[in-house]
Design a protein around this motif. Structure first.
Motif, PDB file in Angstrom:
ATOM      1  N   ILE A 258       1.026  -1.146  -0.074  1.00  0.00           N
ATOM      2  CA  ILE A 258      -0.459  -0.086  -0.098  1.00  0.00           C
ATOM      3  C   ILE A 258       0.806   1.540  -0.019  1.00  0.00           C
ATOM      4  O   ILE A 258       1.017   0.866   0.687  1.00  0.00           O
ATOM      5  N   SER A 259       0.722   2.176  -0.837  1.00  0.00           N
ATOM      6  CA  SER A 259       1.802   2.709  -1.205  1.00  0.00           C
ATOM      7  C   SER A 259       0.734   4.864  -0.930  1.00  0.00           C
ATOM      8  O   SER A 259      -0.390   4.628  -1.772  1.00  0.00           O
ATOM      9  N   ASP A 260       1.181   5.311  -0.423  1.00  0.00           N
ATOM     10  CA  ASP A 260       0.680   6.997  -0.596  1.00  0.00           C
ATOM     11  C   ASP A 260       0.251   7.626  -2.459  1.00  0.00           C
ATOM     12  O   ASP A 260       1.984   7.161  -2.705  1.00  0.00           O
ATOM     13  N   GLN A 261       0.120   8.316  -2.623  1.00  0.00           N
ATOM     14  CA  GLN A 261       0.258   8.814  -4.306  1.00  0.00           C
ATOM     15  C   GLN A 261       0.970  10.140  -4.130  1.00  0.00           C
ATOM     16  O   GLN A 261       0.646  10.409  -5.458  1.00  0.00           O
ATOM     17  N   VAL A 262       0.414  10.947  -3.651  1.00  0.00           N
ATOM     18  CA  VAL A 262       1.947  12.027  -3.277  1.00  0.00           C
ATOM     19  C   VAL A 262       3.149  11.750  -3.388  1.00  0.00           C
ATOM     20  O   VAL A 262       4.034  13.060  -4.166  1.00  0.00           O
ATOM     21  N   LEU A 263       3.572  11.565  -2.229  1.00  0.00           N
ATOM     22  CA  LEU A 263       5.031  11.320  -1.998  1.00  0.00           C
ATOM     23  C   LEU A 263       5.528   9.759  -2.046  1.00  0.00           C
ATOM     24  O   LEU A 263       6.772   9.745  -1.838  1.00  0.00           O
ATOM     25  N   THR A 264       4.811   9.056  -3.013  1.00  0.00           N
ATOM     26  CA  THR A 264       5.541   7.881  -4.082  1.00  0.00           C
ATOM     27  C   THR A 264       5.313   7.920  -5.789  1.00  0.00           C
ATOM     28  O   THR A 264       4.325   8.160  -5.383  1.00  0.00           O
ATOM     29  N   LEU A 265       6.519   7.533  -6.614  1.00  0.00           N
ATOM     30  CA  LEU A 265       5.424   6.747  -7.424  1.00  0.00           C
ATOM     31  C   LEU A 265       6.034   5.352  -7.309  1.00  0.00           C
ATOM     32  O   LEU A 265       6.378   5.120  -6.947  1.00  0.00           O
TER      33      LEU A 265
END
Length: 310
Positions: A258-265
């Motif tokens: 699961i990843s944050d879409q503002v601060l990761t790509l």
């Protein structure tokens, strides 16, 4: 629940997601907001516990694209389903699938069924879009990979001179999935650009502060990104995409990232059509509406008592 660092970015949470308590869910949410990238391995390959994990973070954003059962059967027009009240079989819970697998009649059983998926984000100009993306390894996923880049770690390690060049910068973007999803089937590309996003231009601050006060970058450079500082894009690409800021996950059925879409790509590593035609990942996008209020309350108290540690 044991938490250990992943290689280069994010953390691994050791638990059985099919047996989580309310406190476990809250703890996972806080760990996620602190780290932006969390992984679970050696999990049962089940749909509903995965959906519960995501739904406890926030409401599903892509429920209208949850068109398939776990086995690839199309369910027709989807309805919003709360996994905590769902009483059907695990296979019957609606999903969005990422796969090139087709039915006997040649119909797709998922999205992004071919082509590249280079570095990209689900945030394409509207901060109301789903900030969270969860992927689950499913059929024939073993041994394949997805890479994730953490801009917070990249920013922390950035030379002061480059940080100064980033402060106050506004990025100019134009939504361009044809750049980061090269080779994707034309019907899907047309659909992606048909949701009011044709020639969609937007601006985003380059530097963002995470929920725990740490700074990172929004740098979806494939969306025709430009800055007033003409050298900045090249400098950021050289700095941010170093191996030491990138976690590469090797999938097995049941694994979750699961990843944050503002601060990761993130990006697809294998582009071989034969692999994509068989591999299946499950995809859920979600808002943060079940997480942020409790997190900020705890964050504020820690900050006021000087007990906040980084």
């Amino acid at each position: 629940m044991k938490v250990t660092p992943l290689v280069n970015a994010g953390v691994l949470i050791d638990c059985d997601i099919s047996k989580l308590t309310e406190q476990d869910y809250q703890d996972i949410n806080e760990i996620y907001l602190d780290n932006l990238l969390i992984a679970f391995v050696e999990q049962p390959f089940e749909t509903v516990p995965f959906a519960k994990l995501c739904h406890n973070m926030g409401s599903f954003a892509n429920w209208k694209q949850m068109l398939w059962k776990q086995d690839g059967e199309n369910i027709g027009k989807p309805d919003y389903v709360d996994p905590f009240t769902f009483e059907g079989k695990d296979n019957d819970f609606p999903l969005q699938r990422v796969t090139g697998e087709k039915t006997e009649k040649g119909l797709p059983t998922g999205i992004f069924g071919n082509g590249e998926l280079d570095w990209h984000s689900n945030m394409n100009g509207d901060m109301d879009r789903a900030r969270g993306v969860a992927l689950q390894g499913a059929w024939h996923s073993e041994g394949t990979h997805t890479a994730f880049m953490d801009t917070v770690k990249a920013y922390e390690d950035m030379p002061d001179e480059l940080k100064e060049r980033c402060e106050g910068v506004i990025g100019n973007y134009e939504y361009a999935p044809e750049n980061w999803a090269k080779g994707v089937a034309q019907p899907q590309l047309q659909m992606m650009k048909g949701f009011g996003l044709v020639n969609h231009k937007y601006t985003m601050p380059l530097v963002h502060e995470g929920f725990n006060g740490k700074k990172g970058l929004y740098f979806h450079y494939h969306n025709n990104c430009t800055f007033e500082d003409k050298e900045l894009k090249k400098l950021l690409m050289e700095h941010c995409f170093q191996h030491k800021y990138i976690y590469e996950h090797e999938w097995h059925p049941g694994d979750i990232v699961i990843s944050d879409q503002v601060l990761t790509l993130h990006k697809r590593v294998e582009w071989n059509p034969e692999i994509i035609a068989k591999r299946v990942l499950h995809r859920v996008t979600f808002h943060y509406d079940n997480m942020v209020e409790n997190y900020f309350e705890k964050y504020t108290k820690l900050k006021e008592t000087d007990k906040l540690e980084y």
